[in-house]
Design a protein around this motif. Structure first.
Motif, short mmCIF file in Angstrom:
data_model
loop_
_atom_site.label_atom_id
_atom_site.label_comp_id
_atom_site.label_asym_id
_atom_site.label_seq_id
_atom_site.Cartn_x
_atom_site.Cartn_y
_atom_site.Cartn_z
N LYS A 85 -29.88 48.17 -11.99
CA LYS A 85 -30.16 49.59 -11.93
C LYS A 85 -31.65 49.84 -12.13
N GLY A 86 -32.09 51.05 -11.78
CA GLY A 86 -33.47 51.45 -12.03
C GLY A 86 -34.46 50.79 -11.09
N ASN A 87 -35.72 50.70 -11.56
CA ASN A 87 -36.80 50.14 -10.77
C ASN A 87 -37.09 48.71 -11.17
N LYS A 151 -36.42 50.34 -5.70
CA LYS A 151 -36.45 51.61 -6.42
C LYS A 151 -35.03 52.13 -6.59
N ASN A 152 -34.70 52.59 -7.80
CA ASN A 152 -33.38 53.16 -8.10
C ASN A 152 -32.24 52.19 -7.82
N SER A 172 -37.91 44.53 -14.68
CA SER A 172 -37.58 45.95 -14.62
C SER A 172 -38.79 46.79 -15.01
N LYS A 175 -39.09 54.43 -15.39
CA LYS A 175 -38.85 55.44 -14.36
C LYS A 175 -40.14 56.06 -13.84
N ASN A 176 -41.18 56.12 -14.68
CA ASN A 176 -42.41 56.79 -14.26
C ASN A 176 -43.26 55.95 -13.32
#
Length: 291
Positions: A85-87, A151-152, A172, A175-176
């Motif tokens: 998950k996430g970046n 991304k995401n 990882s 989010k910013n």
């Protein structure tokens, strides 16, 4: 009034610099690999994680049967081998057992693959941009260090029915961070950085190694000496052919290593780990045998 304007200008420049530092894409990740002396550095606000074929029960079926070499199986029997998950950025894909099944990469929850490639072509050098020196086959297995940013979230699905040994390491990012999904169609800047990276890596001095070649037949309860070295140096690799000879019951072969005539042996390992042997140990006198 001038003072207030100056403060706003400096603040704007600072925010812009922070935004640039938080950009993650193929160019930024390749540049991190260019300077070999910087590779051990820690990267702030990031975490390094890994998905692999390890036996989650704590036993030793780490890829042998393929039972633990996927996260879940889809309705069409394809295998989800990676999910995050996430970046992030996938920095390393490794296997000693590549196959010709297609891998589909999904970024950001996409319903369709964003990128597809044969598993073996991550390492073969036949498919750009997965080329040397970031990909290849050395003692210990096949490797791919070409950065794959996402991304995401990211998911990797193998269309095959079985996967054996593999490791996928990724970093990882918060989010910013401004992440750009990987694309196999590199732009001119990315191609230039990749070329420069290859030139920089090729400038690194190569070891002046001396190969020792031994041909022997192993028999039960008997040992064979494959190297007896009487000068200082470093063992950079042990390669045994063919890997299939050490499957099944034959994997119970043992390898023993010692230096300075020490007893018992300094290294005593089961043969199932022979294909991972890459010793970087300084020695004065080394006698290596199989028994």
């Amino acid at each position: 009034m001038k003072r207030a304007y100056l403060c706003l200008l400096v603040s704007g420049l600072t925010l812009n610099a922070i935004a640039q530092n938080n950009q993650i894409n193929t160019t930024t990740e390749l540049n991190k690999l260019r300077l070999i002396q910087d590779l051990p550095k820690y990267w702030k606000d990031t975490k390094v994680k890994q998905v692999s074929s390890y036996d989650t029960t704590g036993n030793n079926d780490d890829g042998f049967s393929g039972k633990y070499s996927f996260i879940r199986k889809n309705a069409d029997s394809s295998l989800v081998i990676f999910e995050a998950k996430g970046n992030g950025v996938i920095n390393r894909i490794w296997t000693p057992t590549p196959n010709n099944d297609m891998l589909d990469f999904y970024f950001g929850g996409s319903a369709k693959p964003n990128f597809s490639i044969r598993f073996s072509d991550l390492f073969s050098g036949k498919v750009f941009p997965f080329i040397s020196p970031l990909t290849g086959n050395e003692l210990g297995g096949y490797f791919c260090y070409f950065p794959i940013s996402f991304k995401n979230g990211c998911k990797i699905v193998s269309r095959g029915k079985k996967m054996e040994f593999y490791q996928i390491q990724y970093r990882s990012y918060p989010k910013n961070y401004q992440i750009r999904n990987f694309s196999s169609e590199l732009n001119e800047q990315e191609k230039l950085v990749l070329t420069t990276l290859g030139d920089d890596w090729n400038k690194v001095a190569k070891l002046n190694s001396k190969p020792i070649h031994t041909e022997s037949i192993l028999t039960p309860s008997k040992s064979v000496t494959i190297a007896d070295i009487n000068e200082g140096g470093r063992i950079t690799g042990i390669k045994l052919h063919h890997a299939d000879s050490f499957r099944g019951l034959n994997k119970n072969v043992l390898i023993k290593m010692s230096w300075d005539d020490e007893q018992p042996s300094n290294i005593y390992a089961c043969g199932r780990f022979l294909w991972l042997c890459l010793w970087q140990r300084v020695y004065a006198k080394s006698a290596t045998g199989l028994g």
